[in-house]
Scaffold this motif. Structure first.
Motif, PDB file in Angstrom:
ATOM      1  N   VAL A  24     -11.598  17.425   0.151  1.00  0.00           N
ATOM      2  CA  VAL A  24     -11.067  16.852   1.386  1.00  0.00           C
ATOM      3  C   VAL A  24     -10.511  15.468   1.091  1.00  0.00           C
ATOM      4  CG1 VAL A  24     -11.693  15.945   3.664  1.00  0.00           C
ATOM      5  CG2 VAL A  24     -12.562  18.172   2.937  1.00  0.00           C
ATOM      6  N   LEU A  25      -9.313  15.209   1.586  1.00  0.00           N
ATOM      7  CA  LEU A  25      -8.718  13.873   1.479  1.00  0.00           C
ATOM      8  C   LEU A  25      -8.615  13.315   2.886  1.00  0.00           C
ATOM      9  CD1 LEU A  25      -7.121  15.897  -0.692  1.00  0.00           C
ATOM     10  CD2 LEU A  25      -6.117  13.726  -1.341  1.00  0.00           C
ATOM     11  N   ILE A  26      -9.195  12.149   3.084  1.00  0.00           N
ATOM     12  CA  ILE A  26      -9.288  11.625   4.440  1.00  0.00           C
ATOM     13  C   ILE A  26      -8.761  10.193   4.455  1.00  0.00           C
ATOM     14  CG2 ILE A  26     -11.722  11.001   4.050  1.00  0.00           C
ATOM     15  CD1 ILE A  26     -12.156  11.804   7.009  1.00  0.00           C
ATOM     16  N   SER A  27      -7.956   9.886   5.470  1.00  0.00           N
ATOM     17  CA  SER A  27      -7.320   8.568   5.433  1.00  0.00           C
ATOM     18  C   SER A  27      -7.458   7.831   6.750  1.00  0.00           C
ATOM     19  CB  SER A  27      -5.831   8.712   5.116  1.00  0.00           C
ATOM     20  OG  SER A  27      -5.160   9.220   6.242  1.00  0.00           O
ATOM     21  N   GLY A  65     -18.120  20.025  -4.319  1.00  0.00           N
ATOM     22  CA  GLY A  65     -16.793  19.550  -3.928  1.00  0.00           C
ATOM     23  C   GLY A  65     -16.657  18.041  -3.984  1.00  0.00           C
ATOM     24  N   LYS A  66     -15.518  17.588  -3.494  1.00  0.00           N
ATOM     25  CA  LYS A  66     -15.219  16.160  -3.543  1.00  0.00           C
ATOM     26  C   LYS A  66     -14.553  15.712  -2.258  1.00  0.00           C
ATOM     27  CE  LYS A  66     -14.695  15.666  -8.502  1.00  0.00           C
ATOM     28  NZ  LYS A  66     -13.836  15.924  -9.637  1.00  0.00           N
ATOM     29  N   VAL A  67     -14.819  14.459  -1.900  1.00  0.00           N
ATOM     30  CA  VAL A  67     -14.125  13.857  -0.761  1.00  0.00           C
ATOM     31  C   VAL A  67     -13.439  12.589  -1.241  1.00  0.00           C
ATOM     32  CG1 VAL A  67     -14.379  12.824   1.520  1.00  0.00           C
ATOM     33  CG2 VAL A  67     -15.799  14.776   0.876  1.00  0.00           C
ATOM     34  N   ILE A  68     -12.139  12.536  -1.030  1.00  0.00           N
ATOM     35  CA  ILE A  68     -11.384  11.337  -1.381  1.00  0.00           C
ATOM     36  C   ILE A  68     -11.131  10.567  -0.087  1.00  0.00           C
ATOM     37  CG2 ILE A  68      -9.276  10.440  -2.461  1.00  0.00           C
ATOM     38  CD1 ILE A  68     -11.078  12.219  -4.306  1.00  0.00           C
ATOM     39  N   SER A  69     -11.538   9.305  -0.070  1.00  0.00           N
ATOM     40  CA  SER A  69     -11.325   8.503   1.137  1.00  0.00           C
ATOM     41  C   SER A  69     -10.358   7.363   0.847  1.00  0.00           C
ATOM     42  CB  SER A  69     -12.650   7.916   1.635  1.00  0.00           C
ATOM     43  OG  SER A  69     -13.557   8.954   1.921  1.00  0.00           O
ATOM     44  N   PHE A  70      -9.398   7.224   1.732  1.00  0.00           N
ATOM     45  CA  PHE A  70      -8.476   6.085   1.679  1.00  0.00           C
ATOM     46  C   PHE A  70      -8.885   5.149   2.811  1.00  0.00           C
ATOM     47  CE2 PHE A  70      -6.165   9.751   0.062  1.00  0.00           C
ATOM     48  CZ  PHE A  70      -5.568   9.271  -1.089  1.00  0.00           C
ATOM     49  N   CYS A  71      -9.300   3.923   2.484  1.00  0.00           N
ATOM     50  CA  CYS A  71      -9.781   2.999   3.519  1.00  0.00           C
ATOM     51  C   CYS A  71      -8.613   2.250   4.156  1.00  0.00           C
ATOM     52  CB  CYS A  71     -10.797   2.031   2.923  1.00  0.00           C
ATOM     53  SG  CYS A  71     -12.180   2.890   2.156  1.00  0.00           S
ATOM     54  N   PHE A  72      -7.525   2.941   4.336  1.00  0.00           N
ATOM     55  CA  PHE A  72      -6.312   2.408   4.972  1.00  0.00           C
ATOM     56  C   PHE A  72      -5.452   3.617   5.300  1.00  0.00           C
ATOM     57  CE2 PHE A  72      -3.588   2.987   1.193  1.00  0.00           C
ATOM     58  CZ  PHE A  72      -4.548   3.136   0.209  1.00  0.00           C
ATOM     59  N   ASP A  73      -4.347   3.372   5.995  1.00  0.00           N
ATOM     60  CA  ASP A  73      -3.535   4.495   6.467  1.00  0.00           C
ATOM     61  C   ASP A  73      -2.592   4.951   5.352  1.00  0.00           C
ATOM     62  OD1 ASP A  73      -2.445   6.392   8.063  1.00  0.00           O
ATOM     63  OD2 ASP A  73      -1.670   5.026   9.591  1.00  0.00           O
ATOM     64  N   PHE A  74      -3.179   5.551   4.307  1.00  0.00           N
ATOM     65  CA  PHE A  74      -2.425   5.889   3.098  1.00  0.00           C
ATOM     66  C   PHE A  74      -1.187   6.739   3.375  1.00  0.00           C
ATOM     67  CE2 PHE A  74      -1.668   9.089  -0.259  1.00  0.00           C
ATOM     68  CZ  PHE A  74      -1.312   8.260  -1.304  1.00  0.00           C
ATOM     69  N   PHE A  75      -1.371   7.826   4.144  1.00  0.00           N
ATOM     70  CA  PHE A  75      -0.280   8.808   4.236  1.00  0.00           C
ATOM     71  C   PHE A  75       0.945   8.277   4.979  1.00  0.00           C
ATOM     72  CE2 PHE A  75      -3.979  11.432   3.294  1.00  0.00           C
ATOM     73  CZ  PHE A  75      -3.494  12.109   2.183  1.00  0.00           C
ATOM     74  N   ALA A  76       0.726   7.344   5.918  1.00  0.00           N
ATOM     75  CA  ALA A  76       1.874   6.831   6.680  1.00  0.00           C
ATOM     76  C   ALA A  76       2.736   5.881   5.848  1.00  0.00           C
ATOM     77  CB  ALA A  76       1.384   6.127   7.942  1.00  0.00           C
ATOM     78  N   LEU A  77       2.192   5.389   4.736  1.00  0.00           N
ATOM     79  CA  LEU A  77       2.910   4.352   3.983  1.00  0.00           C
ATOM     80  C   LEU A  77       4.281   4.807   3.490  1.00  0.00           C
ATOM     81  CD1 LEU A  77       0.126   2.672   1.785  1.00  0.00           C
ATOM     82  CD2 LEU A  77       1.162   1.816   3.887  1.00  0.00           C
TER      83      LEU A  77
END
Ligand SMILES: [Zn+2]
Length: 702
Positions: free
Chosen positions: A444-447, A565-577
């Motif tokens: 899961v990738l969560i931003s 499994g793995k969880v990747i967290s972006f502590c900012f709005d990564f995808f909108a950049l």
């Protein structure tokens, strides 16, 4: 009975909203010329105006107003036999919320603004040349429109009905105000502040009205013709419960044809979506043929039915044949690939979660007045979703969207990774499913601020997915939000940065200051660096955004190992950049996905910004036989304004563990078998032919 909408791929609307004479006189309106146009353009599906934005109808109506220039003529009666002769689907076009005639004939039926003005098209910001009057669907206009639609269905038996400018605009007429008061026990909000405060009530009021209107239209018209297929414009932007009531979907693109096509396909629930761009053709100022051809190919490759519309009728009713020729050239190519369209399911390794709810929770502006503007409303989630689509497309790993209400554990398991792009509200059920999915080996990738809101838009103090992320929220940090670059990232040694420039890449927007809650199972990909100073009238560094200052040590991107499994967290709005051209995000997401899992499908190409593809599994006709359809496109024409140099097709790589292949054919533009190899890791290497606009391949399974 008609289910033509399932099989027609070459749609067209001659967009001729026509005021009364002398401006439009129809002196040369002619069914024979129209027939030649339809043949020349190779169209198999036509929308015909029954009532346009002026409120003019094009047939003998006892309910409405016929266009005065038609005199004794009944245009629909003239054109319908032509459509039958050419076996063209007849969609009745009817406009709801623009009707310039009726708001003059019945001023009491007009939508009203909060300051007592009659609402017209283009309000409140005068954004339109056309200023058609807007009748209120809660006035007796509703009955008028329904009676007219019944007349059309009864007398002309269209195959399908398309309602334009559907929905419910924000109207302050006495009826609407009374209905609001009765439902919510208060006056309809008027000030900007109140409108934001009660946004959810307002949105619910209007969305419920739209859905009830659709229910009524369906009930009344299907009582006359149960087989009538009904849709509304901008279908894919209505909430799911409304979408699910449509027989098929029609949407105009909001993010270009390629990405909007995927969005429309994936929110349609398989209901034969049509995508109709209005910007391909500019009559009198024509674009090159390649722009038409690429637009149509992109729409078809995203499994949408191709539709085009343009103002090809002159004011005497004669037609622009230049347009017919351009469309015809394009549609003859589309016809060749039709056998490979439909009855297929998109193949994707990555699922991007699409939420209807998230962008309605936290609003900073009052609700748009016009229903059409409301369908295009965007917030943090839609922006992040758009960015996720762009980045996944760039990665050349297969992807699709899944609406939130469809994404349960079983659905998740179809994918190697799930992206949660700034989804403010995540339900408890979904949280449980995500946990299970990751525990059993999912990624899961969560931003951004995902899971930081409850269902009513109230902010949560802690991430709903705290345990999965292995992160606890300390605070939302807007200390440098005024800087174009509000922070930088100090990369740590990790395969994620494999192809990135050696630098400290910038971000913008809110920084989420978090603490690691499970450090022994976590990998830190990078930490935040504050800018040297915050921008103000007295503080700056140089021309650009202030340079990097101190490393804060706060995690910016993390990996949390949970179960298998793995969880990747972006502590900012990564995808909108990426929407604001933060270029570094492209390589990071590609490297990240390739590090996280072995893709089942990968397009190896040097033309990562130009090459596009989509892969579908055909619904098996014979048991045991599997077949896939692969589209490859070059977006060069779109990127350059029409140029179509021959570019290398690259290599399609398929993991034999996921898909087992017997034969591969190129089927468009011409059919020929493609020789491929299998390597020692059971990966297929399929060399693709050079292309200018698009090619289609058929993959036969073992
Ligand atoms: Zn009203």
């Amino acid at each position: 009975m008609s289910d033509k909408y399932k099989y027609t791929y070459r749609g067209y609307l001659c967009d001729h909203h026509s005021p009364d004479p002398p401006v439009v006189n129809f002196d040369k309106l002619n069914a024979e010329e129209c027939e030649r146009f339809l043949k020349e353009a190779n169209i198999d599906h036509v929308m015909v105006y029954t009532k346009d934005h002026w409120g003019n109808s094009y047939y003998d109506t006892k309910v409405g107003k016929k266009h005065p220039a038609l005199g004794e003529r009944d245009w629909i009666a003239e054109i319908k036999p032509v459509l039958e002769k050419l076996n063209i689907e007849f969609t009745a076009y009817y406009c709801f919320e623009y009707d310039n005639y009726i708001t003059k004939a019945h001023p009491e039926w007009s939508c009203m603004t909060k300051d007592g003005q009659k609402l017209v098209c283009g309000m409140p910001d005068n954004s339109s040349n056309a200023k058609w009057g807007m009748p209120c669907m809660s006035s007796d206009y509703r009955k008028y429109a329904l009676e007219q639609l019944k007349e059309v269905v009864r007398n002309y038996h269209p195959d399908s009905l398309f309602i334009d400018i559907f929905g419910k605009s924000l109207c302050y007429c006495d009826t609407c105000k009374k209905r609001y008061r009765e439902r919510f026990g208060m006056e309809m909000p008027e000030t900007e502040e109140d409108m934001i405060r009660y946004n959810k009530d307002l949105a619910t009021f209007l969305d419920d009205d739209s859905e009830e209107l659709l229910d009524e239209v369906k009930a009344e018209l299907k009582a006359i013709d149960p087989s009538l297929a009904i849709t509304v414009n901008f279908s894919s932007h209505y909430r799911k419960s409304t979408r699910d009531k449509l027989d098929y979907m029609y949407t105009e693109p909001w993010a270009g044809n390629w990405l909007s096509g995927a969005y429309t396909r994936d929110t349609s629930g398989g209901r034969h979506p049509q995508l109709g761009p209005g910007n391909v053709s500019q009559i009198f100022n024509y674009q090159p043929d390649s722009i038409y051809e690429l637009a149509a190919a992109e729409i078809a490759a995203q499994d949408c039915h191709v539709f085009m519309y343009s103002e090809s009728m002159r004011r005497d009713g004669s037609l622009e044949f230049e347009e017919a020729q351009k469309i015809g050239k394009t549609y003859r190519e589309i016809e060749k690939i039709e056998p490979y369209l439909g009855n297929r399911k998109v193949h994707a390794d990555v699922c991007i979660l699409q939420s209807d709810l998230s962008d309605t929770l936290k609003v900073t502006k009052s609700i748009p007045i016009r229903s059409v503007s409301r369908t295009k409303i965007s917030g943090k989630h839609r922006e992040a979703l758009l960015g996720a689509m762009k980045l996944c497309d760039y990665s050349k790993i297969s992807w699709c969207l899944v609406p939130e209400l469809d994404l349960d554990l079983n659905k998740m398991k179809e994918f190697k990774a799930v992206i949660i792009p700034s989804v403010a509200y995540i339900s408890e059920d979904m949280a449980k499913d995500l946990e299970r999915y990751v525990y059993e080996g999912g990624v899961v990738l969560i931003s951004g601020e995902s899971g930081l809101s409850d269902a009513d838009g109230k902010e949560r103090e802690e991430f709903l997915l705290k345990d999965l992320m292995g992160l606890s929220l300390e605070r939302k940090n807007d200390d440098y939000i005024q800087n174009p670059w509000s922070a930088y990232i100090q990369p740590k040694t990790s395969p994620v940065w494999k192809h990135s420039s050696e630098t400290t890449p910038p971000i913008n927007g809110t920084v989420l200051n978090c603490q690691l809650t499970d450090p022994s199972n976590m990998v830190l990909y990078g930490t935040f660096i504050n800018p040297a100073v915050g921008l103000s009238d007295t503080t700056w560094v140089n021309w650009g955004s202030p340079l990097p200052g101190e490393d804060t040590g706060y995690p910016a991107i993390t990996e949390h190992v949970v179960g298998d499994g793995k969880v990747i967290s972006f502590c900012f709005d990564f995808f909108a950049l990426i929407n604001e051209n933060f270029i570094w995000t492209k390589k990071v997401l590609t490297d990240l996905l390739l590090y996280l899992f072995k893709p089942s499908v990968f397009l190896a190409t040097e033309y990562v910004n130009m090459a596009e593809y989509a892969l579908y599994e055909k619904t098996a006709e014979n048991e045991g036989q599997q077949e896939w359809i692969f589209h490859e496109l070059s977006a060069c024409a779109r990127l350059t304004g029409g140029d179509t140099p021959l570019i290398p097709g690259g290599e399609l790589q398929i993991d034999g563990a996921d898909i087992s292949l017997e034969k591969v054919f190129q089927v468009f533009p011409e059919k020929k078998e493609i020789a491929f190899t299998v390597d020692e890791e059971n990966k297929y290497h399929i060399p693709l032919n050079p292309l200018r606009i698009h090619r289609v391949y058929q993959l036969i399974g073992k």
